[in-house]
Design a protein around this motif. Sequence first.
Motif, PDB file in Angstrom:
ATOM      1  N   ASP A  51      -6.698  26.033 -15.721  1.00  0.00           N
ATOM      2  CA  ASP A  51      -6.704  27.354 -15.094  1.00  0.00           C
ATOM      3  C   ASP A  51      -8.076  27.999 -15.307  1.00  0.00           C
ATOM      4  OD1 ASP A  51      -5.786  29.604 -13.783  1.00  0.00           O
ATOM      5  OD2 ASP A  51      -4.962  30.498 -15.604  1.00  0.00           O
ATOM      6  N   ASN A  52      -8.567  28.678 -14.290  1.00  0.00           N
ATOM      7  CA  ASN A  52      -9.895  29.325 -14.276  1.00  0.00           C
ATOM      8  C   ASN A  52     -11.023  28.303 -14.388  1.00  0.00           C
ATOM      9  OD1 ASN A  52      -9.014  31.971 -13.909  1.00  0.00           O
ATOM     10  ND2 ASN A  52      -8.603  32.185 -16.111  1.00  0.00           N
ATOM     11  N   ASN A  70      -6.793  30.048  -4.849  1.00  0.00           N
ATOM     12  CA  ASN A  70      -8.217  30.308  -4.627  1.00  0.00           C
ATOM     13  C   ASN A  70      -8.981  29.014  -4.347  1.00  0.00           C
ATOM     14  OD1 ASN A  70     -10.378  32.026  -4.271  1.00  0.00           O
ATOM     15  ND2 ASN A  70     -10.992  31.961  -6.415  1.00  0.00           N
ATOM     16  N   VAL A 115      -1.067  27.535 -11.932  1.00  0.00           N
ATOM     17  CA  VAL A 115       0.192  27.963 -12.547  1.00  0.00           C
ATOM     18  C   VAL A 115       1.274  26.955 -12.167  1.00  0.00           C
ATOM     19  CG1 VAL A 115      -0.366  30.430 -12.604  1.00  0.00           C
ATOM     20  CG2 VAL A 115       0.742  29.473 -10.603  1.00  0.00           C
ATOM     21  N   TYR A 133      -4.653  27.770  -0.692  1.00  0.00           N
ATOM     22  CA  TYR A 133      -3.964  27.318  -1.894  1.00  0.00           C
ATOM     23  C   TYR A 133      -3.346  25.953  -1.637  1.00  0.00           C
ATOM     24  CZ  TYR A 133       0.236  29.269   0.335  1.00  0.00           C
ATOM     25  OH  TYR A 133       1.240  29.578   1.204  1.00  0.00           O
ATOM     26  N   LYS A 180      -6.967  29.209  -9.670  1.00  0.00           N
ATOM     27  CA  LYS A 180      -5.828  29.665 -10.460  1.00  0.00           C
ATOM     28  C   LYS A 180      -4.810  28.539 -10.483  1.00  0.00           C
ATOM     29  CE  LYS A 180      -2.197  33.127 -10.418  1.00  0.00           C
ATOM     30  NZ  LYS A 180      -1.595  34.242  -9.688  1.00  0.00           N
TER      31      LYS A 180
END
Length: 200
Positions: free
Chosen positions: A140-141, A85, A152, A122, A150
């Motif tokens: 994250d977030n 995102n 990961v 991304y 995001k």
Amino acid sequence: MADTESTNPTNNVSETVIDNGEEDDPEILLMKQRVEEMEREANKLRELQAAAEKAERSTPSAEQVPMETEEDKAAADSRSIYVGNVDYSATPEEIQQHFQACGTINRVTILCDKFTGHPKGYAYVEFAEAEFVDAALAMDNSLFRGRLIKVVPKRTNIPGFNARGRGRGGYRGGYRGGYRGGSYGYSPYRARGRGRGRGF
């Protein structure tokens, strides 16, 4: 007959140039100097080319960049994160600044569409140490350019393995259920009969 006389070449003694070794014309001297300079440059280039080829043959492939092995790729993937995102106008420098507090960053990669060249939204961030990934996962977030990103860990691709199943095979085609139709309506594959009067 007048035509044949005009096509015959005429020999004028005044037009022929006799080289006596005396060249008084400065243009000819300039041209000869330029030719000599060009020959010297050509010889220098040949020597440089030969020296470069000799150096390339004599040194082993230590100077050449070795191909990454699977272990190297897996190690780099264990030090990397996936950032989703991401704003389409974000630059690698901005992403690096956002994750700079997590640790030393080796590389930031924003993937782009190969046909249009536009970013896909991304990115991947590779850290110098695997311990920095845990600090980055805590982001994250987080808010980056007005969007919640995001974060990961990057997964390592396994050749021949996709998300739907193992290998390249798998279930393809076949009847998946549903109404198969009856004798109503037009069907291009239905037999039409063998002649007149059958009317199915």
